[in-house]
Enzyme design. Structure first.
Site, PDB file in Angstrom:
ATOM      1  N   GLU A 220     -48.272 -12.810 -53.511  1.00 54.20           N
ATOM      2  CA  GLU A 220     -47.496 -11.894 -54.362  1.00 54.20           C
ATOM      3  C   GLU A 220     -46.506 -11.188 -53.441  1.00 54.20           C
ATOM      4  OE1 GLU A 220     -47.876 -12.024 -57.507  1.00 54.20           O
ATOM      5  OE2 GLU A 220     -49.811 -13.006 -57.687  1.00 54.20           O
ATOM      6  N   CYS A 254     -42.010  -3.600 -55.492  1.00 51.25           N
ATOM      7  CA  CYS A 254     -41.590  -5.013 -55.503  1.00 51.25           C
ATOM      8  C   CYS A 254     -40.826  -5.357 -56.773  1.00 51.25           C
ATOM      9  CB  CYS A 254     -42.819  -5.907 -55.387  1.00 51.25           C
ATOM     10  SG  CYS A 254     -44.076  -5.521 -56.623  1.00 51.25           S
TER      11      CYS A 254
HETATM   12  P1  NAP Z   1     -46.094  -6.790 -44.985  1.00 51.20           P
HETATM   13  O1  NAP Z   1     -45.536  -6.314 -43.725  1.00 51.20           O
HETATM   14  O2  NAP Z   1     -46.001  -8.228 -45.294  1.00 51.20           O
HETATM   15  O3  NAP Z   1     -47.632  -6.293 -44.991  1.00 51.20           O
HETATM   16  C1  NAP Z   1     -48.479  -6.452 -46.092  1.00 51.20           C
HETATM   17  C2  NAP Z   1     -49.927  -6.556 -45.632  1.00 51.20           C
HETATM   18  O4  NAP Z   1     -50.063  -7.698 -44.796  1.00 51.20           O
HETATM   19  C3  NAP Z   1     -50.409  -5.383 -44.809  1.00 51.20           C
HETATM   20  O5  NAP Z   1     -51.774  -5.184 -45.062  1.00 51.20           O
HETATM   21  C4  NAP Z   1     -50.221  -5.859 -43.375  1.00 51.20           C
HETATM   22  O6  NAP Z   1     -51.082  -5.240 -42.464  1.00 51.20           O
HETATM   23  C5  NAP Z   1     -50.587  -7.308 -43.535  1.00 51.20           C
HETATM   24  N1  NAP Z   1     -50.010  -8.202 -42.534  1.00 51.20           N
HETATM   25  C6  NAP Z   1     -48.957  -8.003 -41.706  1.00 51.20           C
HETATM   26  N2  NAP Z   1     -48.748  -9.098 -40.945  1.00 51.20           N
HETATM   27  C7  NAP Z   1     -49.680 -10.002 -41.309  1.00 51.20           C
HETATM   28  C8  NAP Z   1     -49.988 -11.323 -40.892  1.00 51.20           C
HETATM   29  N3  NAP Z   1     -49.272 -11.943 -39.945  1.00 51.20           N
HETATM   30  N4  NAP Z   1     -51.014 -11.970 -41.482  1.00 51.20           N
HETATM   31  C9  NAP Z   1     -51.728 -11.360 -42.443  1.00 51.20           C
HETATM   32  N5  NAP Z   1     -51.496 -10.099 -42.880  1.00 51.20           N
HETATM   33  C10 NAP Z   1     -50.486  -9.436 -42.317  1.00 51.20           C
HETATM   34  O7  NAP Z   1     -45.469  -6.046 -46.224  1.00 51.20           O
HETATM   35  P2  NAP Z   1     -45.079  -4.520 -46.364  1.00 51.20           P
HETATM   36  O8  NAP Z   1     -43.739  -4.322 -45.827  1.00 51.20           O
HETATM   37  O9  NAP Z   1     -46.168  -3.697 -45.818  1.00 51.20           O
HETATM   38  O10 NAP Z   1     -45.105  -4.360 -47.942  1.00 51.20           O
HETATM   39  C11 NAP Z   1     -43.979  -4.362 -48.733  1.00 51.20           C
HETATM   40  C12 NAP Z   1     -43.710  -5.744 -49.280  1.00 51.20           C
HETATM   41  O11 NAP Z   1     -44.730  -6.093 -50.206  1.00 51.20           O
HETATM   42  C13 NAP Z   1     -42.406  -5.795 -50.058  1.00 51.20           C
HETATM   43  O12 NAP Z   1     -41.723  -6.982 -49.772  1.00 51.20           O
HETATM   44  C14 NAP Z   1     -42.881  -5.755 -51.489  1.00 51.20           C
HETATM   45  O13 NAP Z   1     -41.965  -6.301 -52.413  1.00 51.20           O
HETATM   46  C15 NAP Z   1     -44.135  -6.553 -51.416  1.00 51.20           C
HETATM   47  N6  NAP Z   1     -44.996  -6.285 -52.565  1.00 51.20           N
HETATM   48  C16 NAP Z   1     -45.136  -7.249 -53.497  1.00 51.20           C
HETATM   49  C17 NAP Z   1     -45.896  -6.983 -54.625  1.00 51.20           C
HETATM   50  C18 NAP Z   1     -46.075  -8.020 -55.700  1.00 51.20           C
HETATM   51  O14 NAP Z   1     -46.923  -7.814 -56.553  1.00 51.20           O
HETATM   52  N7  NAP Z   1     -45.320  -9.085 -55.722  1.00 51.20           N
HETATM   53  C19 NAP Z   1     -46.503  -5.745 -54.782  1.00 51.20           C
HETATM   54  C20 NAP Z   1     -46.329  -4.797 -53.790  1.00 51.20           C
HETATM   55  C21 NAP Z   1     -45.569  -5.067 -52.687  1.00 51.20           C
HETATM   56  P3  NAP Z   1     -50.569  -4.093 -41.438  1.00 51.20           P
HETATM   57  O15 NAP Z   1     -50.213  -2.936 -42.285  1.00 51.20           O
HETATM   58  O16 NAP Z   1     -51.762  -3.854 -40.590  1.00 51.20           O
HETATM   59  O17 NAP Z   1     -49.431  -4.663 -40.676  1.00 51.20           O
END
Ligand code: NAP
Length: 502
Positions: A220, A254
């Site tokens: 997602e 998102c």
């Molecule tokens: P992110 O950097 O991808 O991080 C999301 C989660 O993944 C966090 O728990 C992060 O942990 C973890 N993570 C980071 N690197 C990883 C890796 N290499 N392998 C596995 N997990 C890893 O995203 P974000 O910037 O925090 O969140 C915002 C994004 O989420 C936006 O793009 C938003 O649109 C999207 N989002 C989508 C939805 C949907 O339903 N489609 C809903 C909400 C948000 P750490 O915090 O420890 O780095």
């Protein structure tokens, strides 16, 4: 160091214990599992304000945004999945596809995957993991949950929520581990499926890591949603809806609106209405504020750079909220309406996690659809019109996982509507029947019910007669006319009795 902090090496031990607990949990009836999960409702009810406070402290979201988009949706999803999960897991008969196979009865059965790994972001730190954990557990799985590192207090609050369910030891596991280590740790540690919510970049990296094991994933990911405002739309309602979906959670959603495509005939009128409302928005941190702060300095800096790039490319700020300054040291940013944007600007090409919408005039539906679909993302969208037939026609042509008419974004909170995107917005679905079934492996069981049969029609020994007979079956099934079908009957009958031959 909290009890929850783990290293990559610990994950395989946790997964093994979770698998052991899951094997017993899956043997319970749905009702017995639901009895545990039902205990969560009263716990949530007693801790609402505390949970709001915890999310607010972790990511700065306004308390009202937390209450209305996190807690409310969590409560709605809890009762929906408890009531409907049994139905979604029930084995179902599959109707006969062809008369030739009259002796086969087929059923779909659904089985839990085993251990589900759930990784979630900071922007909806409670609602997203909550509903996924509830679905996973009701479906008979064990769970390992990792929330974002900057919202660990919400993660710990989730651990307390699921402790209230009095689950068997090892079944639900909340862990704190760095994001960059989590993917490999979960995959090598032996989880059976991953539900990841986060950025498209991380989602793609995770998919690549999972590929050698062919580990199933639901991803997602991000979005850069478009809203289409038709000439006959209720412009007052549309302006209010755009403000909510564009600026709640300070635009860090998102499925928030980024691009507003307005029919030229009502463009000026709509822009004026929107601008008047935006100028009244209060940026702040209390219960009377409409737009809260950004999550951290890095996010504010990134938002500023994206807006600066739009402005230096020729975009104009048509309206700005009260309060919020892109250049000060606080986390508050102004809510902005941009006009005169170009296709190459960040607001059109990238996901922007901040309070901004671009308003763009369009000639007609075809033009609006073409701009809406000109994005690598396809998460959600909306059409605003008094004519529901026209709106639905446009909605069907928008390349997004969900499209709302005269509203935006709220379908995430409807537990019954599957959520997920196309393109860079991800793969698979969460929520609803399809989302619940993502927690289950689908298996087909085909039973042969022909009495006293000794073989199948098509098994060895092969012969000319068998070839001719099966050839006749093909002619019978594909016969262009009734005459051809009747002509094929003797050939079919010639091998029909093979079922009972020694
Ligand atoms: P992110 O950097 O991808 O991080 C999301 C989660 O993944 C966090 O728990 C992060 O942990 C973890 N993570 C980071 N690197 C990883 C890796 N290499 N392998 C596995 N997990 C890893 O995203 P974000 O910037 O925090 O969140 C915002 C994004 O989420 C936006 O793009 C938003 O649109 C999207 N989002 C989508 C939805 C949907 O339903 N489609 C809903 C909400 C948000 P750490 O915090 O420890 O780095």
């Amino acid at each position: 160091m909290s009890n929850f902090q783990v290293t990559s090496n610990d994950i395989s031990t946790i997964a093994a214990q979770a698998r052991k607990a899951q094997s017993e949990w899956a043997l319970l009836s749905y009702g017995q599992r639901a009895k545990h999960i039902k205990k969560i409702g009263p716990y949530l009810g007693r801790h609402v304000d505390e949970l709001v406070e915890t999310v607010h402290k972790d990511n700065g979201k306004l308390k009202y945004d937390i209450l209305s988009t996190e807690i409310l949706s969590a409560v709605m999803s809890l009762s929906y999945y408890i009531s409907n999960g049994k139905k979604f897991m029930r084995s179902t008969g599959i109707g006969l596809g062809c008369i030739l196979m009259f002796n086969k009865i087929s059923r779909m059965v659904y089985k839990p995957f085993g251990v589900i790994g759930i990784i979630t972001p900071w922007n909806f730190p409670l609602a997203i993991p909550f509903s996924e954990v509830v679905m996973a557990l009701l479906a008979g799985n064990a769970v390992i949950l990792k929330t974002a590192s900057n919202t660990v207090n919400v993660g710990r609050a989730l651990a307390a929520i699921f402790e209230a369910a009095d689950l068997p030891k090892g079944l639900f596991n909340y862990v704190e581990i760095k994001g960059e280590e989590a993917g490999r740790a979960f995959i090598d540690g032996g989880v059976d499926k991953i539900f990841f919510t986060g950025s498209a970049k991380t989602g793609k990296e995770l998919a690549a890591l999972a590929a050698p094991r062919l580990l199933p994933l639901v991803l997602e990911l991000g979005g850069a949603d478009a809203a289409v405002i038709c000439a006959d739309a209720n412009l007052d309602k549309a302006a209010k809806g755009i403000i909510w979906a564009g600026f709640s959670s300070a635009g860090q959603i998102c499925g928030g609106i980024q691009r507003v495509l307005v029919y030229k005939s009502v463009y000026e009128k709509f822009l004026k209405k929107l601008s008047i409302l935006v100028e009244k928005l209060r940026v702040g941190d209390d219960l009377d504020s409409d737009v809260g702060p950004l999550v951290n300095e890095r996010q504010k800096q990134k938002f500023k750079e994206q807006i600066d790039a739009c402005i230096s490319g020729g975009a104009k700020i048509a309206a700005k909220s009260q309060g919020g300054d892109l250049n000060d040291q606080t986390l508050f940013a102004p809510a902005l309406v941009l006009t005169d944007v170009k296709n190459s600007m960040p607001v059109m090409t990238e996901e922007i996690f901040g309070p901004v919408v671009a308003v763009i005039p369009v000639d007609d539906a075809a033009c609006a659809i073409s701009i809406a679909n000109d994005s690598p993302y396809g998460l959600s969208g909306s059409v605003w019109s008094a004519n529901h037939t026209r709106a639905k026609k446009i909605a069907l042509q928008i390349n997004a996982g969900s499209v709302m008419i005269n509203d935006h974004l709220m379908s995430y909170a409807l537990a019954e509507t599957p959520w997920g995107g196309f393109g860079d917005s991800g793969i698979g679905r969460t929520h609803g029947k399809i989302g619940f079934q993502e927690m289950l492996k689908a298996q087909v069981v085909v039973d042969d019910i022909l009495p006293f049969s000794k073989r199948s029609l098509v098994w060895q020994p092969y012969s000319k007669k068998l070839y001719k007979g099966v050839r006749a079956i093909v002619s019978f099934l594909s016969g262009p006319s009734l005459f051809n079908r009747i002509a094929a009957v003797p050939g079919v009958m010639g091998i029909f009795f093979r079922y009972w031959k020694k």
